[in-house]
Every structure is written in C-alpha cells, then in structure tokens.
Design a protein around this motif. Structure first.
Motif, PDB file in Angstrom:
ATOM      1  N   PRO A  59       0.732  -1.240  -0.386  1.00 11.83           N
ATOM      2  CA  PRO A  59      -0.310  -0.034   0.054  1.00 11.83           C
ATOM      3  C   PRO A  59       0.730   1.132  -0.006  1.00 11.83           C
ATOM      4  O   PRO A  59       0.740   2.189  -0.641  1.00 11.83           O
ATOM      5  CB  PRO A  59      -1.135  -0.620   1.091  1.00 11.83           C
ATOM      6  CG  PRO A  59      -1.153  -1.523   1.428  1.00 11.83           C
ATOM      7  CD  PRO A  59       0.133  -1.883   1.333  1.00 11.83           C
ATOM      8  N   ILE A  63       0.857   4.405  -2.732  1.00 11.80           N
ATOM      9  CA  ILE A  63       0.853   5.801  -2.389  1.00 11.80           C
ATOM     10  C   ILE A  63       1.943   6.881  -2.486  1.00 11.80           C
ATOM     11  O   ILE A  63       1.847   7.488  -3.458  1.00 11.80           O
ATOM     12  CB  ILE A  63       0.350   5.729  -1.150  1.00 11.80           C
ATOM     13  CG1 ILE A  63      -0.869   5.127  -0.537  1.00 11.80           C
ATOM     14  CG2 ILE A  63       0.480   7.106  -0.253  1.00 11.80           C
ATOM     15  CD1 ILE A  63      -0.952   4.881   1.515  1.00 11.80           C
ATOM     16  N   ASN A 104      -0.445  -3.307  -5.723  1.00  3.68           N
ATOM     17  CA  ASN A 104      -0.813  -1.586  -5.162  1.00  3.68           C
ATOM     18  C   ASN A 104      -0.309  -0.531  -6.472  1.00  3.68           C
ATOM     19  O   ASN A 104      -0.707   0.403  -6.408  1.00  3.68           O
ATOM     20  CB  ASN A 104      -1.069  -1.438  -3.587  1.00  3.68           C
ATOM     21  CG  ASN A 104      -1.392  -2.783  -3.364  1.00  3.68           C
ATOM     22  OD1 ASN A 104      -1.513  -3.903  -3.174  1.00  3.68           O
ATOM     23  ND2 ASN A 104      -2.394  -2.381  -2.103  1.00  3.68           N
ATOM     24  N   HIS A 136      -4.459   8.286  -0.088  1.00  5.66           N
ATOM     25  CA  HIS A 136      -3.703   8.375   0.960  1.00  5.66           C
ATOM     26  C   HIS A 136      -4.453   8.410   2.522  1.00  5.66           C
ATOM     27  O   HIS A 136      -4.866   7.194   2.769  1.00  5.66           O
ATOM     28  CB  HIS A 136      -2.420   9.239   1.256  1.00  5.66           C
ATOM     29  CG  HIS A 136      -1.615   9.462   2.569  1.00  5.66           C
ATOM     30  ND1 HIS A 136      -1.413  10.143   2.396  1.00  5.66           N
ATOM     31  CD2 HIS A 136      -1.850   8.296   3.376  1.00  5.66           C
ATOM     32  CE1 HIS A 136      -0.176   9.882   3.281  1.00  5.66           C
ATOM     33  NE2 HIS A 136      -0.755   8.589   3.767  1.00  5.66           N
ATOM     34  N   ASP A 139      -6.663   4.867   1.959  1.00  2.00           N
ATOM     35  CA  ASP A 139      -6.050   3.531   2.769  1.00  2.00           C
ATOM     36  C   ASP A 139      -5.886   3.142   4.543  1.00  2.00           C
ATOM     37  O   ASP A 139      -5.622   2.317   4.777  1.00  2.00           O
ATOM     38  CB  ASP A 139      -4.065   3.227   1.556  1.00  2.00           C
ATOM     39  CG  ASP A 139      -3.733   2.146   2.131  1.00  2.00           C
ATOM     40  OD1 ASP A 139      -3.988   1.189   2.074  1.00  2.00           O
ATOM     41  OD2 ASP A 139      -2.741   2.251   3.396  1.00  2.00           O
ATOM     42  N   ASN A 143      -8.030   0.714   6.504  1.00  2.00           N
ATOM     43  CA  ASN A 143      -7.110  -0.460   7.629  1.00  2.00           C
ATOM     44  C   ASN A 143      -7.723   0.089   8.620  1.00  2.00           C
ATOM     45  O   ASN A 143      -7.321  -1.123   9.533  1.00  2.00           O
ATOM     46  CB  ASN A 143      -5.551   0.304   7.957  1.00  2.00           C
ATOM     47  CG  ASN A 143      -4.239   0.716   6.640  1.00  2.00           C
ATOM     48  OD1 ASN A 143      -4.876  -0.473   5.839  1.00  2.00           O
ATOM     49  ND2 ASN A 143      -3.587   0.674   6.518  1.00  2.00           N
ATOM     50  N   THR A 171       2.322   1.278   5.220  1.00  2.00           N
ATOM     51  CA  THR A 171       0.258   1.302   4.562  1.00  2.00           C
ATOM     52  C   THR A 171       0.456   2.807   4.531  1.00  2.00           C
ATOM     53  O   THR A 171       1.924   3.767   4.923  1.00  2.00           O
ATOM     54  CB  THR A 171      -0.252   0.740   4.981  1.00  2.00           C
ATOM     55  OG1 THR A 171      -0.729   1.796   6.884  1.00  2.00           O
ATOM     56  CG2 THR A 171      -0.097  -0.377   5.579  1.00  2.00           C
ATOM     57  N   THR A 176      -2.304  -2.919   8.208  1.00  2.00           N
ATOM     58  CA  THR A 176      -2.859  -4.253   8.013  1.00  2.00           C
ATOM     59  C   THR A 176      -2.887  -4.809   8.930  1.00  2.00           C
ATOM     60  O   THR A 176      -3.498  -5.170   9.327  1.00  2.00           O
ATOM     61  CB  THR A 176      -2.320  -4.687   6.322  1.00  2.00           C
ATOM     62  OG1 THR A 176      -1.234  -4.988   6.175  1.00  2.00           O
ATOM     63  CG2 THR A 176      -2.785  -3.809   4.934  1.00  2.00           C
ATOM     64  N   PRO A 277      -5.654  -4.320   1.688  1.00  2.00           N
ATOM     65  CA  PRO A 277      -6.921  -3.611   1.647  1.00  2.00           C
ATOM     66  C   PRO A 277      -7.526  -4.840   0.111  1.00  2.00           C
ATOM     67  O   PRO A 277      -6.260  -6.168  -0.599  1.00  2.00           O
ATOM     68  CB  PRO A 277      -5.601  -2.359   0.897  1.00  2.00           C
ATOM     69  CG  PRO A 277      -5.147  -2.735   0.694  1.00  2.00           C
ATOM     70  CD  PRO A 277      -4.781  -3.462   2.083  1.00  2.00           C
ATOM     71  N   SER A 279      -6.957  -3.526  -2.948  1.00  2.00           N
ATOM     72  CA  SER A 279      -6.656  -2.925  -3.735  1.00  2.00           C
ATOM     73  C   SER A 279      -5.436  -4.057  -4.578  1.00  2.00           C
ATOM     74  O   SER A 279      -4.765  -4.082  -5.436  1.00  2.00           O
ATOM     75  CB  SER A 279      -6.293  -1.441  -3.778  1.00  2.00           C
ATOM     76  OG  SER A 279      -5.952  -1.430  -2.298  1.00  2.00           O
TER      77      SER A 279
END
Length: 352
Positions: A59, A63, A104, A136, A139, A143, A171, A176, A277, A279
């Motif tokens: 993640p 980002i 991601n 951002h 995400d 989480n 992340t 996560t 996630p 994604s």
C-alpha cells in the motif's frame, strides 16, 4: 522554491508526507537507529526510492507512486503545456518498473492515469494532488476498518506471530496486519506479539518492533527459524500477515518466509489471517503461480551490516516473496469484509 527540511518527529503513521509541495519519505533503511526523512522532487527519484527500499509495503508503494505522478506532472507541464500527457507516460512506466510484485503500485498508477485522462487544459497539479491525497486517506481508513474486522475474529486473550512489517510504515497509516493487532490490543484480546526478524532486510526486527514498542504493545522478537518451535509451546492463536498480491483463487504472495510459517501453523493448529486492502486482490491473476516474484541482489543474503557473512565464492538465492496457497489461509480480511477459507467464488463475490 528553496528546499525546506521536514521538521516533524518521525512517526510510523507519517511514513509518507506531502509538505512544502514536495514528497517526503521516512527512510526505512535507517530505522531504528536513525529517523530521517528523504525529500523527493521528481518521479525518477521516487522510483529509485521504491526500488532501494526507502519505502516498502504494497500500500505504501502505491501511495508513493501516486504522489510521484504529481511530481511528474509538474515537471512535464513545465516542459510543455501542450504535450505533458504524452510525456508523462515515460514517468508512469518508470514507476511501474520499480517493484514488480506489489499490485497496489499498478493499481495506483492506473487510478492516476484515469484521472489524467479527465483533465483538460491548464496546470494539472492541483487535481492530481487531490487524487493522490484521496488514495492516501482511503488507505488509512481501510486499514482502520480491516483492523476492527480482523480483531473480531480473534478469541482472546491470545498471542500472535507476525512476519515482515505490515504496519503503518507499510501503508497510509495504522497498518494491515499490525492494524488488526492494534485493534485486538485495544479490545483486550492480545497477550503478546511475536515478530519474526524477517531476513535479509530484517523488517520485523527493525520496523515492526520499532512500531509496536513505540505504541506500547508487548512485542518479542523471534529468529525466523524459531517460529515453529514457539508454536509448539502453545498459546499462539493466529499468524497475522499482510500481502503484496492476492490471486483470484486466494493464493497469497507475501514476504519470503510466509509460506513456511503457514505450513508450520497448519501442523500446530494455529490459524492464518492475511490482512490486505481490496486493491491488493488481483482478479486478473488466476493463481499464485502467475504472480511475478521479484528477486534481488544475492549480496543482501551474503552480507549483513556491510560485512560479508557468506562463504567466499558461494552464491545466494534471494526471492523477495513466496506464495502461500489459499488452502493454508483461514481468513483474508479486507476493508469490505472478511473471507473465511478463501477461494475464487468467495473473492469474486467480495469484489463484485
């Protein structure tokens, strides 16, 4: 504009910072000994930072790439207000090549490319920055959601083992796998966290222990090879890890060593939870056999702290990830919900 230092205390929840119209990354190669931010002004430097492990975790890589697209658009628009969309494709390809396994990364680039396609004439920076900031924020919110969903599966109090670092550092914030662990701690379900050291980059030792100890969570380090012996002693309820890509059938690519941890967990009756996630779920990849596995320089295994530890003339095999079959995974937890005993049908329903 003069370069400005980032005068904030290093925090796991601020591993990626946009400030002074620039991107700053907490340099994770230096933790825990030094807490320093690296300033990035262009897409090429951002791609290098991803490749060189300044930032890591699927993640967080996505980002970072989203913000790097903002930097690329700024530079390309300054070169040519008419042709910037054409020229930025070179930057997007460069970013996509920085880490091949983390899906991601490609998801974020495609989302930014889609936003680019909607833009007309004029400076694109503000619109693209808004999109990157949304990625951002989303995400970090995801989480928090998966943290609560994952914690709800845990019967406590119990102890858990985690591998690599799937926390706020990896992340947009909270984490996560470590998000689930944090939420379980708040709910009074957590007795102890055992963090695998995670050779050869020692993300568990350097990063996970740093995050959890600063937040006051009970954490104990394990050599990677000690996890099975610790499970044999009892008291471990779950293995909780993150993921860099999840195939459509539920196979999970994660940091090398996850597969062997899951095999040992099955033998000892310990359940395995993957927190990631949506994604991270790649429905275009049928199974883990099709996930590209990044290999890195053998020197990462043969050297430690700049000192050679491998015998002279001996080579090393250094895959960054392995694939844990879906049959060894008890739960995949996402921001949309938890999938128990994952398979293709259940993931298709989740992603519909």
């Amino acid at each position: 504009m003069e370069a400005q230092p980032l005068n904030i205390r290093a925090e796991a929840d601020r591993a990626i910072v946009w400030e002074h119209d620039r991107l700053y990354l907490l340099d994770q190669r230096l933790l825990p000994a030094r807490e320093e931010y690296l300033e990035l002004r262009e897409a090429a430097a951002s791609a290098t930072a991803i490749t060189d492990m300044v930032v890591r975790g699927a993640p967080a890589i996505g980002i970072t790439a989203a913000y790097a697209v903002v930097l690329a658009a700024r530079a390309r628009f300054a070169e040519s207000a008419e042709r910037w969309k054409e020229r930025i494709e070179q930057d997007l390809r460069l970013l996509a090549a920085s880490r091949p396994t983390a899906v991601n990364l490609f998801w974020a680039i495609e989302r930014m490319r889609g936003r680019i396609a909607t833009l007309g004439e004029g400076d694109p920076e503000a619109a693209l920055l808004s999109e990157a900031m949304s990625i951002h924020r989303e995400d970090a919110a995801a989480n928090r959601a998966m943290g609560d969903l994952g914690a709800a599966l845990i019967d406590g109090p119990t102890s858990v083992i985690t591998h690599c670092n799937a926390g706020a550092l990896a992340t947009g914030g909270y984490g996560t796998a470590l998000g689930v662990i944090r939420s379980a701690h708040v709910a009074g379900k957590l007795r102890q966290v055992y963090a695998d050291e995670t050779r050869p980059w020692l993300q568990g030792s350097r990063l996970t222990a740093w995050e959890l100890s600063r937040d006051g969570l009970p954490v104990t380090l394990l050599a990677d090879g000690a996890a099975a012996a610790r499970m044999a002693q009892g008291g471990i309820g779950w293995i909780i890890v993150g993921s860099d890509r999840i195939a459509a059938n539920g196979d999970v690519a994660n940091k090398i060593g996850t597969y062997s941890l899951a095999v040992a967990a099955r033998h000892h009756g310990v359940r395995v939870m993957v927190a990631a996630p949506t994604s991270t779920i790649d429905m275009q990849v049928a199974s883990g056999e099709q996930i590209p596995i990044e290999s890195r320089d053998p020197r990462e295994v043969l050297f430690c702290g700049g000192r050679q530890v491998g015998a002279e003339g001996v080579d090393a095999w250094n895959p960054v990830f392995d694939v844990t079959p879906a049959g060894l995974v008890d739960a995949i937890v996402t921001e949309r919900g938890a999938v128990l005993s994952p398979d293709r049908e259940k993931l298709e329903k989740l992603m519909a």
